[in-house]
Write an enzyme that holds these catalytic residues in place. Structure first.
Site, short mmCIF file in Angstrom:
data_model
loop_
_atom_site.label_atom_id
_atom_site.label_comp_id
_atom_site.label_asym_id
_atom_site.label_seq_id
_atom_site.Cartn_x
_atom_site.Cartn_y
_atom_site.Cartn_z
N LYS A 70 0.79 -1.23 0.00
CA LYS A 70 0.00 0.00 0.00
C LYS A 70 0.83 1.28 0.00
O LYS A 70 0.35 2.35 -0.43
CB LYS A 70 -0.94 0.01 1.20
N ASP A 115 -9.21 -0.93 6.30
CA ASP A 115 -9.42 -2.24 6.89
C ASP A 115 -8.08 -2.92 7.13
O ASP A 115 -7.98 -4.13 7.25
CB ASP A 115 -10.36 -3.13 6.06
#
Length: 377
Positions: A70, A115
């Site tokens: 990410k 999340d």
């Protein structure tokens, strides 16, 4: 148990869709402290199991010291957003320069919903430029993932709401002057930062192409894309449909790889939307694939995925847990979201839909440290 006949959708119409190349950002990512390319692993035993020529796996278990991919999207989006605040709108400034000019930007904090892995990446970016971060997470995210976000210095708030509602809450919290929302999903009026995140993710594919080239390998015939809100899957589709593999491997005569998206049975928002031919929000349930537990495809990603996804699959927690264990036995560090790629190609193999002489590129988007298997798996 999901009927295997409904767990996979083939979309031949996607083969003809094309798009323009995305910006090449590897030089930008190399400029960030801690950069190193992640491993590309050759897995001949899986190739024999699946009945294909070659299986390669891109192992995103350590990216800038974080256990997932990410950071590639978050760093680009944060740098572009902060650069724009100081008057540079055509490129991302280096992080050391942004740190020196952070007061000029007027940004006082970064805010995100997550999340798991995205929130930790945003928190890490905040620390790089000397800003605080507030991160909101839904119930069901592992305590280890939450502690990982806190370890970056962020304030973490756990909300008893599904992911989509947590995103709304984070956007409301970031409405104050000085707050910058860094979100990997999009909606009407919030598209630019998600688009920058998608552009950043393409460096996973750029690295893989260079590594395949160095190995003298053929272009893949299929690439997997674990799919939550759809940002990473959009990056894969854009790279494939713009000829990224052909350019990097000098294989312009080869057909573009098929793109296989994969979601948990508990949250198949893309598969459901593709079947309906419109964006559909699904009710989510519990799953070990916490990073993929999303009920709505990002608004800006939906048109690209609708046009360019060849195959869409949903996989069970049991199949994914087995994939985690099998990859670990082969020396590959993959958490459930990453191992879903193997579960999905096994689903294709069981239905006779893998090319006998194909070369597969599995993208494992997280390591086990990002999201360990629960004890009952």
């Amino acid at each position: 148990m999901t009927d295997p006949r409904t767990a996979l959708l083939a979309r031949p119409s996607a083969r003809g869709w094309r798009t323009a190349p995305a910006p090449e950002l590897l030089d930008f990512h190399r400029s960030i402290p801690g950069y190193a390319p992640t491993r590309l692993v050759d897995l001949p035993s899986l190739a024999r199991e699946l009945g294909v020529a070659r299986v390669w796996l891109k192992e995103e278990s350590s990216r800038y010291g974080l256990p997932a991919f990410k950071m590639l999207g978050a760093t680009h989006a944060v740098a572009r957003a902060l650069s724009a605040r100081v008057g540079v709108t055509d490129r991302p400034l280096p992080f050391d320069e942004l740190t020196e000019r952070i007061e000029q930007s007027g940004v006082l904090e970064l805010v995100a919903a997550t999340d798991g892995n995205h929130g930790r990446a945003v928190a890490h970016c905040a620390a790089l430029v000397g800003l605080p971060a507030r991160v909101f997470v839904p119930q069901g995210v592992s305590e280890q993932a939450i502690e990982g976000i806190r370890s970056e210095g962020a304030e973490v708030t756990v909300l008893d709401r599904p992911y989509d509602d947590v995103v709304v809450h984070a956007a409301e919290q970031a409405a104050a002057d000085g707050s910058l929302l860094v979100q990997d999903t999009s909606w009407d009026g919030y598209e630019q930062i998600p688009a920058w995140i998608v552009e950043g993710y393409a460096s996973v594919l750029s690295e893989a192409v260079a590594q395949l080239h160095d190995a003298g390998a053929d272009a893949p015939s299929l690439v997997t894309a674990p799919t939550g809100v759809g940002a990473f899957a959009e990056a894969v589709v854009r790279f494939v449909r713009s000829g990224g593999f052909a350019r990097g491997l000098g294989s312009s005569d080869s057909p573009a790889p098929q793109v296989l998206t994969v979601e948990p049975e508990a949250a198949p928002c893309l598969l459901t939307s593709l079947r309906a031919d419109r964006s559909v929000t699904v009710e989510t349930g519990g799953t070990i694939m916490a990073g993929l537990n999303c009920g709505t495809v990002a608004a800006s990603s939906w048109p690209v995925l609708r046009a360019g996804v060849d195959l869409s699959a949903m996989v069970s927690d049991d199949a994914t847990a087995q994939a985690v264990r099998d990859l670990a036995a082969l020396g590959v560090d993959s958490g459930p979201c990453g191992a879903s790629s193997l579960a999905a190609v096994r689903l294709l193999a069981a239905q006779g839909q893998l090319p006998a002489e194909g070369n597969l590129l599995l993208i494992s988007t997280e390591g086990r440290a990002a999201n360990p298997l629960p004890a009952d798996f």
